[in-house]
Design a protein around this motif. Structure first.
Motif, PDB file in Angstrom:
ATOM      1  N   TYR A   1      -9.042 -27.901  19.734  1.00 29.67           N
ATOM      2  CA  TYR A   1     -10.509 -27.956  19.760  1.00 29.67           C
ATOM      3  C   TYR A   1     -11.115 -26.569  19.562  1.00 29.67           C
ATOM      4  O   TYR A   1     -12.093 -26.395  18.835  1.00 29.67           O
ATOM      5  CB  TYR A   1     -11.001 -28.563  21.080  1.00 29.67           C
TER       6      TYR A   1
ATOM      7  N   LEU B   1     -10.681 -25.615  15.847  1.00 35.58           N
ATOM      8  CA  LEU B   1     -11.642 -26.313  14.977  1.00 35.58           C
ATOM      9  C   LEU B   1     -13.057 -25.785  15.174  1.00 35.58           C
ATOM     10  O   LEU B   1     -13.811 -25.641  14.203  1.00 35.58           O
ATOM     11  CB  LEU B   1     -11.588 -27.813  15.237  1.00 35.58           C
ATOM     12  N   ALA B   2     -13.428 -25.483  16.408  1.00 35.36           N
ATOM     13  CA  ALA B   2     -14.758 -24.929  16.665  1.00 35.36           C
ATOM     14  C   ALA B   2     -14.898 -23.559  16.010  1.00 35.36           C
ATOM     15  O   ALA B   2     -15.940 -23.240  15.426  1.00 35.36           O
ATOM     16  CB  ALA B   2     -15.010 -24.842  18.166  1.00 35.36           C
TER      17      ALA B   2
ATOM     18  N   VAL C   1     -13.316 -22.484  13.314  1.00 29.58           N
ATOM     19  CA  VAL C   1     -13.420 -22.686  11.854  1.00 29.58           C
ATOM     20  C   VAL C   1     -14.821 -23.178  11.491  1.00 29.58           C
ATOM     21  O   VAL C   1     -15.419 -22.721  10.508  1.00 29.58           O
ATOM     22  CB  VAL C   1     -12.323 -23.672  11.375  1.00 29.58           C
ATOM     23  N   ALA C   2     -15.392 -24.091  12.289  1.00 30.65           N
ATOM     24  CA  ALA C   2     -16.736 -24.604  12.005  1.00 30.65           C
ATOM     25  C   ALA C   2     -17.773 -23.496  12.115  1.00 30.65           C
ATOM     26  O   ALA C   2     -18.688 -23.398  11.267  1.00 30.65           O
ATOM     27  CB  ALA C   2     -17.070 -25.747  12.969  1.00 30.65           C
ATOM     28  N   VAL C   3     -17.655 -22.645  13.103  1.00 29.50           N
ATOM     29  CA  VAL C   3     -18.589 -21.522  13.253  1.00 29.50           C
ATOM     30  C   VAL C   3     -18.453 -20.574  12.074  1.00 29.50           C
ATOM     31  O   VAL C   3     -19.456 -20.094  11.530  1.00 29.50           O
ATOM     32  CB  VAL C   3     -18.348 -20.799  14.600  1.00 29.50           C
ATOM     33  N   TYR C   4     -17.239 -20.315  11.630  1.00 28.99           N
ATOM     34  CA  TYR C   4     -17.028 -19.437  10.486  1.00 28.99           C
ATOM     35  C   TYR C   4     -17.663 -20.005   9.215  1.00 28.99           C
ATOM     36  O   TYR C   4     -18.341 -19.292   8.478  1.00 28.99           O
ATOM     37  CB  TYR C   4     -15.517 -19.199  10.279  1.00 28.99           C
ATOM     38  N   VAL C   5     -17.436 -21.300   8.956  1.00 27.87           N
ATOM     39  CA  VAL C   5     -18.002 -21.935   7.753  1.00 27.87           C
ATOM     40  C   VAL C   5     -19.528 -21.935   7.823  1.00 27.87           C
ATOM     41  O   VAL C   5     -20.213 -21.646   6.835  1.00 27.87           O
ATOM     42  CB  VAL C   5     -17.443 -23.367   7.594  1.00 27.87           C
ATOM     43  N   LEU C   6     -20.072 -22.225   8.986  1.00 26.12           N
ATOM     44  CA  LEU C   6     -21.519 -22.228   9.163  1.00 26.12           C
ATOM     45  C   LEU C   6     -22.091 -20.836   8.925  1.00 26.12           C
ATOM     46  O   LEU C   6     -23.123 -20.687   8.252  1.00 26.12           O
ATOM     47  CB  LEU C   6     -21.865 -22.722  10.569  1.00 26.12           C
TER      48      LEU C   6
ATOM     49  N   LYS D   1     -22.144 -20.160   5.119  1.00 28.18           N
ATOM     50  CA  LYS D   1     -23.221 -20.889   4.426  1.00 28.18           C
ATOM     51  C   LYS D   1     -24.570 -20.228   4.679  1.00 28.18           C
ATOM     52  O   LYS D   1     -25.367 -20.045   3.754  1.00 28.18           O
ATOM     53  CB  LYS D   1     -23.277 -22.346   4.908  1.00 28.18           C
TER      54      LYS D   1
END
Length: 185
Positions: free
Chosen positions: A33, A36-37, A39-44, A47
């Motif tokens: 978890y 994944l969190a 990676v999501a923060v990095y992608v956000l 962007k």
């Protein structure tokens, strides 16, 4: 310092062991978890940084600011011209519709006059009405040279059993009575 009192190095070592134990248990329980969190923060973040960069690079400079009003005026003129063309087309369609309605009203008036005259003479007006309608249809639709024939009416059932008429079908007309107690009481 006392011999029973641990020194600052011992306290640091105990705190470090506690931290390792706590971090290890957190990672073993919630490691996926957390990954994944992250990676999501990095992608956000990527962007958002791209959007901000595009917004800042899309700002007009001093030379672009002079061209911008000209383009806006041209767009507005093109939009006004397109609206004017559409309005003219709509007005033309409305005129055609009004003319068609006038023709239909005139034809109805003629039919009523013909019907009144035939009634005054004591003749049936329905025959006249059908002839007038055929003349109007032949005059209105010159493109369709082939007249359509009326569909012939045929009965729903030709012979055979029809339960609503009570004729034909089965040889037995007796029906058993209702089951259950009588309706009296």
């Amino acid at each position: 310092m006392d011999a029973g009192d641990p020194g600052p190095g011992a306290l640091g070592r105990g705190g470090l062991e506690f931290l390792q134990h706590t971090a290890g248990s957190l990672l073993s329980s919630y490691g996926w978890y957390i990954l994944l969190a992250a990676v999501a923060v990095y992608v956000l973040f990527q962007k958002l940084s791209q959007r901000l960069a595009a917004r800042w690079s899309g700002r007009p400079g001093a030379a672009d600011a002079a061209m911008e009003p000209d383009m806006v005026v041209r767009r507005q003129e093109a939009l006004a011209a397109a609206r004017l063309r559409m309005q003219e087309e709509l007005n033309a369609q409305a005129e055609r519709y009004k003319e068609r309605q006038r023709q239909l009203e005139e034809e109805k008036r003629r039919q009523k006059i013909a019907m009144w005259e035939s009634m005054q003479e004591g003749k049936s007006y329905k025959g006249n009405l059908k002839l007038n309608q055929q003349e109007v249809e032949s005059g209105a639709s010159t493109s369709s040279a082939v007249p359509r024939s009326k569909p012939t009416k045929r009965p729903l059932r030709e012979g055979g059993y029809n339960p609503l008429s009570g004729e034909g079908g089965g040889t037995c007309s007796w029906r058993p009575g209702r089951r259950g107690p009588s309706a009296g009481g």
